[in-house]
Write an enzyme that holds these catalytic residues in place. Sequence first.
Site, PDB file in Angstrom:
ATOM      1  N   GLU A  13     -10.642   6.531   1.917  1.00  0.00           N
ATOM      2  CA  GLU A  13     -10.194   5.145   1.818  1.00  0.00           C
ATOM      3  C   GLU A  13     -11.095   4.189   2.598  1.00  0.00           C
ATOM      4  O   GLU A  13     -11.355   4.394   3.785  1.00  0.00           O
ATOM      5  CB  GLU A  13      -8.755   4.985   2.334  1.00  0.00           C
ATOM      6  CG  GLU A  13      -8.261   3.544   2.117  1.00  0.00           C
ATOM      7  CD  GLU A  13      -6.893   3.259   2.696  1.00  0.00           C
ATOM      8  OE1 GLU A  13      -6.078   2.642   2.003  1.00  0.00           O
ATOM      9  OE2 GLU A  13      -6.635   3.637   3.851  1.00  0.00           O
ATOM     10  N   ASP A  61      -5.378  -0.160  -4.477  1.00  0.00           N
ATOM     11  CA  ASP A  61      -3.926  -0.120  -4.619  1.00  0.00           C
ATOM     12  C   ASP A  61      -3.390  -1.441  -5.155  1.00  0.00           C
ATOM     13  O   ASP A  61      -2.355  -1.496  -5.791  1.00  0.00           O
ATOM     14  CB  ASP A  61      -3.263   0.247  -3.293  1.00  0.00           C
ATOM     15  CG  ASP A  61      -3.939  -0.400  -2.077  1.00  0.00           C
ATOM     16  OD1 ASP A  61      -4.881  -1.204  -2.249  1.00  0.00           O
ATOM     17  OD2 ASP A  61      -3.513  -0.095  -0.956  1.00  0.00           O
ATOM     18  N   HIS A  62      -4.145  -2.537  -4.903  1.00  0.00           N
ATOM     19  CA  HIS A  62      -3.727  -3.888  -5.287  1.00  0.00           C
ATOM     20  C   HIS A  62      -4.817  -4.846  -4.860  1.00  0.00           C
ATOM     21  O   HIS A  62      -5.691  -4.485  -4.067  1.00  0.00           O
ATOM     22  CB  HIS A  62      -2.427  -4.279  -4.576  1.00  0.00           C
ATOM     23  CG  HIS A  62      -2.476  -3.961  -3.103  1.00  0.00           C
ATOM     24  ND1 HIS A  62      -3.285  -4.653  -2.236  1.00  0.00           N
ATOM     25  CD2 HIS A  62      -1.890  -2.984  -2.375  1.00  0.00           C
ATOM     26  CE1 HIS A  62      -3.172  -4.134  -1.031  1.00  0.00           C
ATOM     27  NE2 HIS A  62      -2.341  -3.106  -1.081  1.00  0.00           N
ATOM     28  N   SER A  85       0.811  -1.210   0.000  1.00  0.00           N
ATOM     29  CA  SER A  85       0.000   0.000   0.000  1.00  0.00           C
ATOM     30  C   SER A  85       0.849   1.266   0.000  1.00  0.00           C
ATOM     31  O   SER A  85       0.396   2.303  -0.484  1.00  0.00           O
ATOM     32  CB  SER A  85      -0.922   0.021   1.218  1.00  0.00           C
ATOM     33  OG  SER A  85      -1.826  -1.044   1.153  1.00  0.00           O
ATOM     34  N   ASP A 126      -8.801  -4.671   2.710  1.00  0.00           N
ATOM     35  CA  ASP A 126      -7.486  -5.296   2.644  1.00  0.00           C
ATOM     36  C   ASP A 126      -7.187  -6.145   3.880  1.00  0.00           C
ATOM     37  O   ASP A 126      -6.734  -7.278   3.761  1.00  0.00           O
ATOM     38  CB  ASP A 126      -6.438  -4.189   2.503  1.00  0.00           C
ATOM     39  CG  ASP A 126      -5.028  -4.707   2.487  1.00  0.00           C
ATOM     40  OD1 ASP A 126      -4.639  -5.320   1.482  1.00  0.00           O
ATOM     41  OD2 ASP A 126      -4.296  -4.512   3.489  1.00  0.00           O
ATOM     42  N   HIS A 171      -0.594  -9.793  -0.813  1.00  0.00           N
ATOM     43  CA  HIS A 171      -1.204  -9.175  -1.996  1.00  0.00           C
ATOM     44  C   HIS A 171      -0.869  -9.987  -3.231  1.00  0.00           C
ATOM     45  O   HIS A 171       0.012 -10.838  -3.191  1.00  0.00           O
ATOM     46  CB  HIS A 171      -0.657  -7.752  -2.188  1.00  0.00           C
ATOM     47  CG  HIS A 171      -0.879  -6.868  -1.012  1.00  0.00           C
ATOM     48  ND1 HIS A 171      -0.189  -5.689  -0.829  1.00  0.00           N
ATOM     49  CD2 HIS A 171      -1.714  -6.983   0.052  1.00  0.00           C
ATOM     50  CE1 HIS A 171      -0.598  -5.117   0.281  1.00  0.00           C
ATOM     51  NE2 HIS A 171      -1.512  -5.875   0.843  1.00  0.00           N
TER      52      HIS A 171
END
Length: 503
Positions: free
Chosen positions: A272, A319-320, A78, A277, A418
Amino acid sequence: MKVSTSSILLAAMALPMIHAAKPKNYVFFLPDGYGPASETFARDYANYVDDATVKLAVDDLAIGLVRTKASDTLVTDSAAAATAYACGIKTYNGAIGVDDNYLPCGTVLEAAKLNGYLTGLVVTSRITHASPAGFATHVYDRDMEAEIADQLVGYSHPLGRVVDVMMGGGKCFFLPQSDEDSCREDDVDLWSIAEKTYDWTMTSSREAFDNLRNGESGDLPFAFIPTSSHMAYEADRDPQREPSLTEMAITALNLLDRKAKEQDTGFFLFLEASRIDHAGHGHDPIAHLFDILEYNRAMLAVKQWIDDHDDTALLSAADHECGGLTLGVPDYAWYPSVLTRAEHTSEYYAAIYKDIVHFNSTEAQRESLIVDRVFGDYGIYNVTPKEIAGLVIASSAAIYLGDLLSARAGINWSTLGHTAVDITLFGYGLNTAKMVGNHENIEVGHFMTTELGLKLKDVTEQMKSNESFVTSIQPNVEAKKLLKRFQLEHEHDVMQAHHTRKH
Ligand SMILES: *[C@@H]1O[C@H](CO)[C@@H](O)[C@H](O)[C@H]1NC(C)=O
Ligand SMILES: *[C@@H]1O[C@H](CO)[C@@H](O)[C@H](O)[C@H]1NC(C)=O
Ligand SMILES: *[C@@H]1O[C@H](CO)[C@@H](O)[C@H](O)[C@H]1NC(C)=O
Ligand SMILES: [Zn+2]
């Protein structure tokens, strides 16, 4: 009214000379760890409970894809991803607002601030966590959260205070080590410094948040930090203590918009959904699901807000991906019905498990409680003796429970970290359709910066010319050794290897 042909012609000829319309305000909304499978996952669940084919709010807003690699590895974290969006540069995993050489890079938020805009950070993680930090601070390692907190309030930031609104968790990094709630290792009472030196209104009370009346009241700078660490997962949230992400997002929008209009400028707001996550790392389908649904509610609310404020544009991208979520294991089926059983996250039931273990009762009594109040309430039915025994030796009770519930739902997670897959880009409002296509994450940063008419290079130069600051953020030899930097093979090296190989 009758308009003559010549005046229409004149108007048409004048058009190219008028600057293309640009948004006055920008919102960047980051659903941390929200991959494409997570989107299908939440939609399938929504369809199941509504017994209909419903769309997710974000389905109407998808415009493209984003490639996410960091400078040192194909799988970003991140910190590198936030820096890519904020500064428009690729950097190493762990880097917060610094480049590969640990030098500060100007962010879109900072450039906005220096150009008179108002700015905000609204998250559900600690406000000192990597994603918000990447937009407003500069440290070589994301774990330096005390230094990040210092910079967030303006203390030790090379540009002074650059943030006007902060909402999120992480109060412990604002308290001196003498406070039992502190996670600092020094005596800096940042909470008081923020109030006294930087004029912040600092509060952790839900009542003070409500007194903002959706942003119709209240002054800047304003910080609402209700929890010591992260804010609660949506599934575990106590609304008496913590507002939802949607409430915080709309309150921040109205507050920034009202104040920006007073001074005839615009604003940049970073939002956010931080903990989608964390649930992926924890293999918890319940936490994952309800944080995704809340992200969708917040996106819908921002979209509707923009319908009334057409000078505002929204881009949103994760972000992923996180967890390597697979829908359909072992094959050709998955069962959203299983996810309707639990009211809370695996973390919540793991805490109950830890309590029961310490009850002064017979082993049989404890086991029966664990079957009912832990496995049963989380939705793991028909539990086997082997599964119960597995909980006792599990290194993380929460992940163990999450994996078992996932298996019953026919889904699986392939990693605790991730993955490298592209994630979806969403947009709404002025000019965002120009971002159609598949982009590197840094291009998203470049686009927002250009749309706001900002130049990051100037901000970068200004910070780099502050020698004492640049020196103060350099890692020493020991710290450099500890930084876990991965080695990314350069594409051309790989290509060359292919060319020189005989077959
Ligand atoms: C340089 O950065 C420090 C923070 O490290 C800040 O206090 C100081 O005001 C900055 N100096 C200039 C000239 O901007
Ligand atoms: C546990 O309960 C038993 C019976 O009620 C009692 O005799 C014993 O002292 C208790 N032990 C502890 C550690 O509380
Ligand atoms: C689920 O994924 C794990 C790796 O995280 C793997 O070991 C396991 O075999 C998978 N389960 C199934 C049913 O495929
Ligand atoms: Zn993560």
